[in-house]
Write a protein that holds these residues in place. Structure first.
Motif, mmCIF file in Angstrom:
data_model
loop_
_atom_site.group_PDB
_atom_site.id
_atom_site.type_symbol
_atom_site.label_atom_id
_atom_site.label_comp_id
_atom_site.label_asym_id
_atom_site.label_seq_id
_atom_site.Cartn_x
_atom_site.Cartn_y
_atom_site.Cartn_z
ATOM 1 N N ILE A 74 48.842 32.497 56.846
ATOM 2 C CA ILE A 74 49.272 33.600 56.377
ATOM 3 C C ILE A 74 48.601 34.486 55.180
ATOM 4 C CG2 ILE A 74 50.449 35.571 57.069
ATOM 5 C CD1 ILE A 74 50.279 33.387 59.096
ATOM 6 N N THR A 75 48.229 35.601 55.423
ATOM 7 C CA THR A 75 47.611 36.405 53.945
ATOM 8 C C THR A 75 48.382 37.730 55.069
ATOM 9 O OG1 THR A 75 46.156 37.947 52.735
ATOM 10 C CG2 THR A 75 45.921 37.304 55.206
ATOM 11 N N ALA A 76 48.736 38.640 53.347
ATOM 12 C CA ALA A 76 49.803 40.031 53.788
ATOM 13 C C ALA A 76 49.602 40.596 53.425
ATOM 14 C CB ALA A 76 51.075 39.323 53.731
ATOM 15 N N ASP A 77 49.340 42.032 54.492
ATOM 16 C CA ASP A 77 49.111 43.408 54.176
ATOM 17 C C ASP A 77 50.555 43.584 53.336
ATOM 18 O OD1 ASP A 77 49.083 45.726 53.469
ATOM 19 O OD2 ASP A 77 48.465 46.653 55.750
ATOM 20 N N ILE A 78 50.418 43.767 51.888
ATOM 21 C CA ILE A 78 51.633 44.474 51.268
ATOM 22 C C ILE A 78 51.309 45.556 50.409
ATOM 23 C CG2 ILE A 78 52.181 42.182 50.628
ATOM 24 C CD1 ILE A 78 51.621 41.951 48.169
ATOM 25 N N GLU A 79 50.302 46.639 51.800
ATOM 26 C CA GLU A 79 50.456 47.943 51.001
ATOM 27 C C GLU A 79 49.792 48.319 49.128
ATOM 28 O OE1 GLU A 79 53.315 50.743 53.171
ATOM 29 O OE2 GLU A 79 54.110 48.880 53.515
ATOM 30 N N ARG A 80 50.967 48.602 48.824
ATOM 31 C CA ARG A 80 50.463 49.012 47.188
ATOM 32 C C ARG A 80 51.218 47.967 46.644
ATOM 33 N NH1 ARG A 80 49.781 51.892 42.331
ATOM 34 N NH2 ARG A 80 47.490 51.253 41.595
ATOM 35 N N GLU A 95 56.497 33.075 47.305
ATOM 36 C CA GLU A 95 58.222 32.668 47.933
ATOM 37 C C GLU A 95 58.125 32.303 49.313
ATOM 38 O OE1 GLU A 95 60.928 35.127 46.556
ATOM 39 O OE2 GLU A 95 61.503 34.408 44.115
ATOM 40 N N SER A 96 57.830 33.856 49.777
ATOM 41 C CA SER A 96 57.350 33.892 51.140
ATOM 42 C C SER A 96 56.319 32.597 52.113
ATOM 43 C CB SER A 96 56.393 35.467 52.070
ATOM 44 O OG SER A 96 55.636 35.003 51.491
ATOM 45 N N GLY A 97 55.517 32.364 51.283
ATOM 46 C CA GLY A 97 54.734 31.489 51.620
ATOM 47 C C GLY A 97 53.221 31.305 52.204
ATOM 48 N N ALA A 98 53.160 33.463 51.655
ATOM 49 C CA ALA A 98 51.424 33.505 52.324
ATOM 50 C C ALA A 98 50.817 33.118 50.515
ATOM 51 C CB ALA A 98 51.958 35.429 52.049
ATOM 52 N N VAL A 99 49.199 33.091 51.373
ATOM 53 C CA VAL A 99 48.678 32.608 50.641
ATOM 54 C C VAL A 99 47.243 33.451 49.976
ATOM 55 C CG1 VAL A 99 47.996 29.981 52.037
ATOM 56 C CG2 VAL A 99 46.869 31.993 52.733
ATOM 57 N N GLY A 100 48.391 34.604 50.568
ATOM 58 C CA GLY A 100 46.684 36.016 50.189
ATOM 59 C C GLY A 100 47.349 36.850 50.088
ATOM 60 N N CYS A 101 46.852 38.034 49.712
ATOM 61 C CA CYS A 101 47.386 39.730 50.548
ATOM 62 C C CYS A 101 46.163 40.377 50.164
ATOM 63 C CB CYS A 101 48.464 40.102 49.244
ATOM 64 S SG CYS A 101 47.850 40.100 47.543
ATOM 65 N N ASN A 102 46.608 41.195 51.199
ATOM 66 C CA ASN A 102 45.918 42.739 50.425
ATOM 67 C C ASN A 102 46.801 43.787 49.711
ATOM 68 O OD1 ASN A 102 44.118 41.950 52.939
ATOM 69 N ND2 ASN A 102 45.082 44.070 54.257
ATOM 70 N N LEU A 103 45.728 44.449 48.740
ATOM 71 C CA LEU A 103 46.764 45.479 48.119
ATOM 72 C C LEU A 103 45.309 47.109 48.483
ATOM 73 C CD1 LEU A 103 47.760 43.407 44.853
ATOM 74 C CD2 LEU A 103 48.879 44.838 46.888
ATOM 75 N N GLU A 104 45.785 48.030 48.756
ATOM 76 C CA GLU A 104 44.995 48.938 48.971
ATOM 77 C C GLU A 104 45.448 49.985 48.047
ATOM 78 O OE1 GLU A 104 48.247 51.762 51.193
ATOM 79 O OE2 GLU A 104 47.497 50.001 52.332
ATOM 80 N N GLN A 115 39.927 52.784 37.776
ATOM 81 C CA GLN A 115 40.086 51.877 36.239
ATOM 82 C C GLN A 115 41.795 51.522 36.604
ATOM 83 O OE1 GLN A 115 37.537 50.649 33.983
ATOM 84 N NE2 GLN A 115 39.317 49.032 33.987
ATOM 85 N N ARG A 116 42.810 52.384 36.915
ATOM 86 C CA ARG A 116 44.186 52.071 37.314
ATOM 87 C C ARG A 116 44.498 50.810 37.803
ATOM 88 N NH1 ARG A 116 48.652 55.846 40.049
ATOM 89 N NH2 ARG A 116 50.082 54.508 39.763
ATOM 90 N N GLN A 117 43.554 51.179 39.353
ATOM 91 C CA GLN A 117 43.586 50.036 40.087
ATOM 92 C C GLN A 117 43.429 48.544 39.767
ATOM 93 O OE1 GLN A 117 45.107 50.064 43.167
ATOM 94 N NE2 GLN A 117 45.165 48.613 44.625
ATOM 95 N N ARG A 137 41.658 46.143 49.007
ATOM 96 C CA ARG A 137 41.702 46.890 50.139
ATOM 97 C C ARG A 137 40.785 48.823 49.243
ATOM 98 N NH1 ARG A 137 45.377 49.528 54.226
ATOM 99 N NH2 ARG A 137 45.153 51.437 53.061
ATOM 100 N N ILE A 138 39.406 49.041 49.837
ATOM 101 C CA ILE A 138 38.875 50.628 49.130
ATOM 102 C C ILE A 138 39.479 51.404 50.437
ATOM 103 C CG2 ILE A 138 36.930 51.098 48.627
ATOM 104 C CD1 ILE A 138 36.737 48.799 47.637
ATOM 105 N N ASP A 139 39.857 52.361 49.860
ATOM 106 C CA ASP A 139 40.591 53.581 51.527
ATOM 107 C C ASP A 139 39.050 54.918 50.990
ATOM 108 O OD1 ASP A 139 42.355 52.152 52.065
ATOM 109 O OD2 ASP A 139 44.042 53.287 50.832
#
Length: 235
Positions: A74-80, A95-104, A115-117, A137-139
């Motif tokens: 499971i990969t998780a969308d955790i917004e920012r 801790e959740s067991g996720a193996v990846g994430c989205n960061l927007e 550059q900040r992102q 994620r690129i918005d």
């Protein structure tokens, strides 16, 4: 999870349905999908919140329940990242067991300075130490950029240099996917609209290695329940 992103032939992308709770995760896993990707919008709605308003503790608890329900990654969308420091973001995901994430890369409806992102992603990447696959994620297509393709390439290069292993130019049109894949040279995540638009295979043929649906599948499920509710009232 990393191996699922690479070596795929055009037209055969990694398709990641978005479970919004443990029950939907089980349904997708039983259907034979190799991995799943939680959508923040769908999870938020299942918890009674608008997208972007879910407290971090509730979101990570929901991700934990989804992970616990199935035997696929499971990969998780955790917004920012809910304002958490990078080290804490990594801790909560592991801790959740996720193996990846989205960061927007937008905040409050506005694009974050590139550059900040990139610096933020680099900190997450260092803290993860290879234990999580970071999908950046690129918005630019979502936030009204004057030249969303050029800005997506610029941002994508910075994010890949910062350690992102996948990039997600959400809502990029079919014709731009090949350009982005060629320029960024990492697996490209494409958003697949539900109920019309390019299919996962078409998105894969255009250059995407990974397909997600945002909150679209959860929206379809809610629409089906709404129709059922209406029919019950009329019975």
């Amino acid at each position: 999870m990393r191996s699922l992103h690479h070596g795929r032939s055009p037209g055969d992308p990694l398709v990641l349905p978005g479970p919004w709770d443990a029950a939907s995760a089980r349904i997708f896993a039983e259907a034979g999908f190799e991995a799943l990707a939680t959508p923040s919008q769908g999870v938020s709605a299942s918890l009674g919140h608008a997208d972007g308003d879910t407290p971090a503790d509730e979101m990570f608890a929901a991700i934990t329940r989804i992970v616990r329900a199935v035997d696929v990654p499971i990969t998780a969308d955790i917004e920012r990242g809910y304002g958490l420091p990078p080290e804490r973001i990594v801790e909560r995901l592991l801790e959740s067991g996720a193996v990846g994430c989205n960061l927007e890369d937008s905040e409050g409806g506005q694009l974050v300075e590139p550059q900040r992102q990139a610096d933020f992603l680099a900190q997450v990447h260092r803290a993860a130490g290879g234990r999580l696959l970071v999908n950046a994620r690129i918005d630019t297509y979502l936030r009204g950029s004057a030249d969303p393709l050029a800005e997506a390439v610029e941002r994508g290069r910075l994010y890949v240099e910062a350690g992102a292993e996948c990039v997600y130019p959400i809502k990029a049109p079919l014709g731009d996917l090949g350009v982005l894949a060629a320029e960024l040279k990492v697996p490209l995540n494409a958003w697949a609209p539900v109920g019309g638009g390019p299919s996962p295979r078409e998105l894969g043929a255009a250059g995407a290695s990974r397909i997600t649906f945002g909150g679209g599948l959860a929206h379809l499920a809610r629409a089906a329940v709404r129709e059922l509710a209406g029919s019950l009232r009329e019975a």
